[in-house]
Design a protein around this motif. Structure first.
Motif, PDB file in Angstrom:
ATOM      1  N   TYR A 220     -16.881 -26.905  -3.741  1.00  0.00           N
ATOM      2  CA  TYR A 220     -16.038 -27.366  -4.616  1.00  0.00           C
ATOM      3  C   TYR A 220     -16.264 -26.946  -6.000  1.00  0.00           C
ATOM      4  O   TYR A 220     -15.255 -26.638  -6.754  1.00  0.00           O
ATOM      5  CB  TYR A 220     -16.182 -29.051  -4.518  1.00  0.00           C
ATOM      6  CG  TYR A 220     -15.191 -29.780  -5.257  1.00  0.00           C
ATOM      7  CD1 TYR A 220     -13.704 -29.985  -5.035  1.00  0.00           C
ATOM      8  CD2 TYR A 220     -15.693 -30.042  -6.642  1.00  0.00           C
ATOM      9  CE1 TYR A 220     -12.881 -30.460  -5.794  1.00  0.00           C
ATOM     10  CE2 TYR A 220     -14.661 -30.743  -7.600  1.00  0.00           C
ATOM     11  CZ  TYR A 220     -13.461 -31.070  -7.030  1.00  0.00           C
ATOM     12  OH  TYR A 220     -12.277 -31.716  -7.823  1.00  0.00           O
ATOM     13  N   THR A 224     -13.580 -24.670  -8.086  1.00  0.00           N
ATOM     14  CA  THR A 224     -12.972 -25.026  -9.671  1.00  0.00           C
ATOM     15  C   THR A 224     -13.574 -24.490 -10.829  1.00  0.00           C
ATOM     16  O   THR A 224     -13.506 -24.894 -11.963  1.00  0.00           O
ATOM     17  CB  THR A 224     -13.156 -26.757  -9.791  1.00  0.00           C
ATOM     18  OG1 THR A 224     -14.595 -26.950  -9.575  1.00  0.00           O
ATOM     19  CG2 THR A 224     -12.401 -27.408  -8.567  1.00  0.00           C
ATOM     20  N   ASN A 226     -16.903 -24.184 -11.692  1.00  0.00           N
ATOM     21  CA  ASN A 226     -17.997 -24.873 -12.277  1.00  0.00           C
ATOM     22  C   ASN A 226     -19.419 -24.665 -11.531  1.00  0.00           C
ATOM     23  O   ASN A 226     -20.110 -25.350 -11.895  1.00  0.00           O
ATOM     24  CB  ASN A 226     -17.633 -26.644 -12.352  1.00  0.00           C
ATOM     25  CG  ASN A 226     -16.563 -27.244 -12.928  1.00  0.00           C
ATOM     26  OD1 ASN A 226     -16.688 -26.481 -14.338  1.00  0.00           O
ATOM     27  ND2 ASN A 226     -15.952 -27.784 -12.539  1.00  0.00           N
ATOM     28  N   ASN A 245      -8.331 -23.694  -5.451  1.00  0.00           N
ATOM     29  CA  ASN A 245      -8.061 -24.123  -6.599  1.00  0.00           C
ATOM     30  C   ASN A 245      -6.873 -24.315  -6.941  1.00  0.00           C
ATOM     31  O   ASN A 245      -6.321 -25.144  -7.591  1.00  0.00           O
ATOM     32  CB  ASN A 245      -8.708 -22.855  -7.702  1.00  0.00           C
ATOM     33  CG  ASN A 245      -8.818 -23.534  -8.929  1.00  0.00           C
ATOM     34  OD1 ASN A 245      -9.014 -24.635  -9.496  1.00  0.00           O
ATOM     35  ND2 ASN A 245      -8.535 -22.589  -9.910  1.00  0.00           N
ATOM     36  N   ASP A 246      -5.786 -23.151  -6.651  1.00  0.00           N
ATOM     37  CA  ASP A 246      -4.326 -23.241  -6.893  1.00  0.00           C
ATOM     38  C   ASP A 246      -3.980 -24.407  -6.179  1.00  0.00           C
ATOM     39  O   ASP A 246      -3.006 -25.176  -6.652  1.00  0.00           O
ATOM     40  CB  ASP A 246      -3.732 -21.983  -6.367  1.00  0.00           C
ATOM     41  CG  ASP A 246      -4.292 -20.687  -7.326  1.00  0.00           C
ATOM     42  OD1 ASP A 246      -4.734 -20.963  -8.234  1.00  0.00           O
ATOM     43  OD2 ASP A 246      -4.199 -19.706  -6.637  1.00  0.00           O
ATOM     44  N   LEU A 248      -5.278 -27.325  -5.153  1.00  0.00           N
ATOM     45  CA  LEU A 248      -5.737 -28.429  -6.016  1.00  0.00           C
ATOM     46  C   LEU A 248      -5.054 -28.790  -7.203  1.00  0.00           C
ATOM     47  O   LEU A 248      -4.605 -30.021  -7.450  1.00  0.00           O
ATOM     48  CB  LEU A 248      -7.180 -28.549  -6.314  1.00  0.00           C
ATOM     49  CG  LEU A 248      -8.175 -28.642  -5.198  1.00  0.00           C
ATOM     50  CD1 LEU A 248      -9.713 -28.485  -5.962  1.00  0.00           C
ATOM     51  CD2 LEU A 248      -8.099 -30.091  -4.991  1.00  0.00           C
ATOM     52  N   GLN A 249      -4.620 -27.852  -7.960  1.00  0.00           N
ATOM     53  CA  GLN A 249      -3.732 -27.779  -9.114  1.00  0.00           C
ATOM     54  C   GLN A 249      -2.434 -28.384  -8.706  1.00  0.00           C
ATOM     55  O   GLN A 249      -1.906 -29.292  -9.606  1.00  0.00           O
ATOM     56  CB  GLN A 249      -3.658 -26.618 -10.083  1.00  0.00           C
ATOM     57  CG  GLN A 249      -5.026 -26.084 -10.460  1.00  0.00           C
ATOM     58  CD  GLN A 249      -5.563 -26.693 -11.784  1.00  0.00           C
ATOM     59  OE1 GLN A 249      -4.809 -27.409 -12.499  1.00  0.00           O
ATOM     60  NE2 GLN A 249      -6.772 -26.339 -12.111  1.00  0.00           N
ATOM     61  N   LYS A 252      -2.547 -31.950  -7.791  1.00  0.00           N
ATOM     62  CA  LYS A 252      -2.684 -32.984  -8.945  1.00  0.00           C
ATOM     63  C   LYS A 252      -1.460 -33.074  -9.546  1.00  0.00           C
ATOM     64  O   LYS A 252      -1.064 -34.230 -10.187  1.00  0.00           O
ATOM     65  CB  LYS A 252      -3.807 -32.441  -9.909  1.00  0.00           C
ATOM     66  CG  LYS A 252      -5.134 -32.728  -9.319  1.00  0.00           C
ATOM     67  CD  LYS A 252      -6.275 -32.156 -10.512  1.00  0.00           C
ATOM     68  CE  LYS A 252      -7.522 -32.549  -9.835  1.00  0.00           C
ATOM     69  NZ  LYS A 252      -7.849 -33.942 -10.151  1.00  0.00           N
ATOM     70  N   LYS A 676      -8.663 -35.455  -1.962  1.00  0.00           N
ATOM     71  CA  LYS A 676     -10.085 -35.132  -1.540  1.00  0.00           C
ATOM     72  C   LYS A 676     -10.750 -35.688  -0.679  1.00  0.00           C
ATOM     73  O   LYS A 676     -11.878 -35.155  -0.018  1.00  0.00           O
ATOM     74  CB  LYS A 676     -10.865 -35.096  -2.848  1.00  0.00           C
ATOM     75  CG  LYS A 676     -10.418 -34.325  -4.204  1.00  0.00           C
ATOM     76  CD  LYS A 676     -11.397 -34.633  -5.236  1.00  0.00           C
ATOM     77  CE  LYS A 676     -10.839 -33.906  -6.604  1.00  0.00           C
ATOM     78  NZ  LYS A 676     -11.527 -34.334  -7.918  1.00  0.00           N
ATOM     79  N   LEU A 744     -11.231 -32.301 -13.463  1.00  0.00           N
ATOM     80  CA  LEU A 744     -11.565 -31.429 -12.058  1.00  0.00           C
ATOM     81  C   LEU A 744     -12.943 -31.984 -11.795  1.00  0.00           C
ATOM     82  O   LEU A 744     -13.736 -31.178 -11.123  1.00  0.00           O
ATOM     83  CB  LEU A 744     -11.149 -30.221 -11.702  1.00  0.00           C
ATOM     84  CG  LEU A 744      -9.628 -29.810 -11.881  1.00  0.00           C
ATOM     85  CD1 LEU A 744      -9.539 -28.257 -11.614  1.00  0.00           C
ATOM     86  CD2 LEU A 744      -8.823 -30.677 -11.042  1.00  0.00           C
TER      87      LEU A 744
END
Length: 756
Positions: A220, A224, A226, A245-246, A248-249, A252, A676, A744
């Motif tokens: 994860y 993202t 991180n 990541n795309d 997830l965006q 959201k 998630k 995130l």
């Protein structure tokens, strides 16, 4: 003249010889006489420091005087003149990072208490303390022999060698505390005192840092942006992470857009839809409410409410605002346990309007009508409805502070017996409301990882009477409570109240600022909680046909057994390498399976699909436990070389995980916005399958995350099509990501809502 002349020197010799003969004769003559023998001085049993200071020593190890003075505490062993020192650590050192020195008990305690030594480590002896072995007083083990037995000396040496060699062994000291485990976990994060989205991190965040779940966290983090860049570096894996990541965006963005129509996002609109359901639908939901929640959370007096309910429909123009909110909230809560075909599909949105309206009324200027029993009833109903319909369900703890203060301002924390002029009906209503407030307070404290706002010594209100509502009314002057073996409408609340001290103690152990989570105390409070739970469970099983339903038994599991999971989590994580904590692993798994395997009940099944707050937290905590068990079992079998054998147990756990994934997907269909949870479960399954297939775990985890998000995105789009569109009608543009202040972070990775 004799040959022996009596010179001064000879006279002295004669006198000495005569005295010697006299002494010998006198001693033989008095062999059988009772002559007092000189008293042999007893060995000092006080510590050296207390003897030096000439103060009384309690002979503990270390003693209380030395602990208070932060002095070295040592005892002299008279057989070898050794001094065994127990160094008291400076108070400035963190207790969680302290490694207590292992010492040898003094004197003959090794021989007399060999079997008790393990019990002392686990705290089963009455005198066990945090700082060392239990206190030795009186004649027990404190008297030191004048000469050490060679056998005892040999035992002491062997035990000392064993303890010295224990540091190199994988098995940790049995005296290790939960704070040590928390310290180990905290090193993964750097610090627990961190804020995430302006809130202190929750138990879900701490639980997510278990070492068994580090691959999931790393995936994860890399997706993202991180991560630390040391893992998930394969070319194919990096492509998958970009897709994750795309997705997830986009998830959201869809989730936040569905919340733009909430009243709290549109402050210019002060009008709320306070129109009720049609009477035929409202009657059904009210009946369902009194059959389910009201028997556990006693808020209303049924005959009184039904009379008000009839007046609400007969003369709506004369109904006060507090009564209107009370009726609407009861209808909303009852709809959550009704069959989907029996209610209006748009009721969820209308119920949220009612909740916002009630919250605004409660938060308005403090008028006299806010300090009333009816206002407290509205407050309790609103707290319950907020959790069911996910309207600030994770912020209930803050609202509970206001509710507790209001109730105490009205004197609910003092038993009505202090007010002789109070009617029997009002006294019983106050006792029921206070018990409900205490229950909600301890539940919200667990979910928010915050201390409970009321202590047990701050109130003296007695438990409610074990009676049916029809036995008391406004004209009742005397009331006799029935035996607890007799079922009434108040029995479940009274039994549930018996487990409150244990659950509040658990919350204090977990969330207290200066609390120390000792494993001995964990075992003790677990036993206390389970005793109260079994007592209530037996009562409910014996009264199945008298009003207790499967809904009540399922709700009892959620309200009580959910406390076991965070209490034992950090010990259960260490169980694979420290068998001393095997009980925690078993207790936690048993609680999780009990929560997941609810008894068949249509109303409760619907609640698990739409419910938020503590109901969502219970499911996600259980999902964490099942996931941890599956990974731990797979890793253990791989290390043991038995991974490819037929494992029926692992197949059962996989099926549990698949069922949970299906449940969370259904929650997305019903308006849940957190993607998630199903993504996490899919990543766990992908990791286990990679372990079984001996393939790359990183690629399998990333692929599972992508596939899960693709499914969740379809479900979110379907739900977004059913709510008012946030598209700008003038431009046709969707809001940009920057408009929603996306965060995130990890805080809600396993439990909390990803989209507040």
């Amino acid at each position: 003249m004799s040959a022996f002349s009596l010179t001064p020197e000879n006279a002295a010799l004669v006198h000495a010889r005569e005295n010697s003969e006299y002494c010998t004769t006198h001693i033989h003559a008095t062999d059988h006489m009772d002559i007092p023998q000189p008293r042999r001085r007893r060995p000092a049993r006080s510590c050296i420091e207390c003897r030096r200071r000439k103060i009384k020593c309690d002979r503990s190890n270390p003693c209380g005087q030395c602990v208070a003075a932060h002095s070295h505490c040592g005892y002299k062993t008279y057989s070898s003149e050794r001094v065994i020192q127990h160094f008291q650590e400076p108070p400035s050192e963190p207790t969680g990072l302290r490694q207590e020195a292992t010492t040898v008990q003094r004197g003959s305690s090794f021989a007399s208490n060999q079997e008790n030594q393990a019990d002392q480590s686990f705290g089963t002896e009455p005198g066990a303390t945090e700082n060392g072995p239990r206190n030795v007083t009186g004649s027990e083990g404190a008297r030191l022999p004048s000469q050490t037995d060679p056998t005892l000396h040999d035992i002491a040496q062997r035990l000392q060698r064993l303890e010295q060699g224990q540091g190199a062994h994988s098995l940790r000291d049995v005296a290790e505390t939960g704070r040590d485990i928390l310290a180990d976990q905290s090193r993964l994060l750097g610090s627990y005192i961190v804020l995430n989205k302006t809130k202190v991190v929750r138990w879900s965040f701490r639980m997510a840092t278990a070492k068994q779940l580090q691959s999931i966290l790393a995936c994860y983090a890399e997706a993202t942006g991180n991560g630390n860049g040391t893992s998930f570096q394969g070319a194919d894996t990096r492509v998958l992470l970009t897709q994750v990541n795309d997705l997830l965006q986009e998830c959201k963005l869809l989730a936040r857009s569905t919340k733009l129509g909430r009243p709290s996002r549109q402050f210019s609109s002060a009008d709320f839809d306070l129109l009720p359901l049609p009477p035929e639908h409202a009657d059904l939901t009210v009946t369902r409410y009194f059959q389910t929640f009201e028997l556990v959370h006693r808020v209303l007096h049924r005959p009184t409410f039904l009379a008000e309910y009839q007046r609400y429909w007969s003369h709506p123009e004369s109904v006060t605002l507090d009564l209107r909110f009370k009726v609407l909230l009861v209808v909303a809560i009852g709809s959550s346990v009704s069959a989907p075909g029996d209610i209006d599909p748009g009721l969820r949105h209308r119920a949220q309007q009612w909740i916002y309206g009630a919250q605004m009324w409660l938060s308005g200027p403090l008028e006299k009508d806010r300090l009333s029993i009816t206002a407290l009833q509205v407050y309790c109903l609103n707290i319950l409805a907020r959790q069911i319909f996910s309207v600030g369900g994770d912020l209930v703890w803050m609202s509970m502070g206001s509710l507790i203060h209001t109730a105490m301002q009205m004197g609910l924390h003092r038993d009505p017996k202090h007010h002789p002029s109070m009617s029997v009906l009002e006294a019983e209503a106050r006792r029921r409301l206070w018990a409900t407030i205490l229950e909600m307070a301890v539940q919200s404290s667990l979910d928010s990882a915050m201390p409970c706002r009321i202590a047990l010594d701050e109130f003296d209100t007695e438990p409610p009477s074990n009676i049916d509502d029809e036995e008391v009314d406004g004209s009742t002057t005397t009331l006799e409570s029935k035996s607890m073996s007799v079922y009434t409408m108040s029995s479940i609340q009274v039994y549930l109240l018996k487990s409150l001290p244990a659950r509040r103690r658990i919350v204090q152990m977990l969330n207290g600022l200066h609390s120390k989570l000792l494993y001995t105390e964990v075992l003790e409070v677990t036993s206390e909680l389970m005793d109260a739970y079994r007592s209530c469970s037996r009562f409910m099983s014996n009264n199945k046909g008298l009003g207790v339903t499967s809904f009540h038994r399922n709700l009892l599991d959620h309200l009580v057994r959910r406390f076991i999971i965070p209490l034992h989590w950090f010990f259960a994580v260490e169980a694979p390498t420290n068998p001393l904590y095997a009980f925690s692993r078993t207790a936690m798994l048993d609680a999780a399976t009990t929560i997941i395997h609810a008894e068949p009940d249509d109303g409760f099944s619907h609640l698990m699909v739409v419910g938020g707050g503590l109901f969502r937290e219970s499911l996600r905590n259980a999902a964490n436990v099942i996931s941890l068990e599956l990974i731990t079992h797979a890793e253990t079998e791989r290390l043991n070389g038995t991974l490819h054998r037929d494992s029926k147990y692992r197949a059962v756990i996989k099926q549990e995980l698949n069922n949970l994934t299906a449940l969370f997907s259904e929650r997305l269909r019903q308006g849940e916005t957190n993607v998630k949870s199903p993504m996490f479960l899919s990543m766990i399954m992908g990791q286990v399958e990679a372990i079984e297939g001996d393939i790359s775990e990183e690629h399998a985890i990333a692929k599972s995350a992508r596939d899960s998000l693709e499914t969740c995105l379809v479900l979110l789009r379907d739900w977004a099509s059913k709510v008012p569109s946030p598209v700008d009608t003038d431009t046709g543009d969707w809001p940009q990501l920057s408009d929603f202040d996306l965060d995130l972070g990890f805080e809600h990775f396993f439990q909390g809502s990803a989209f507040p």
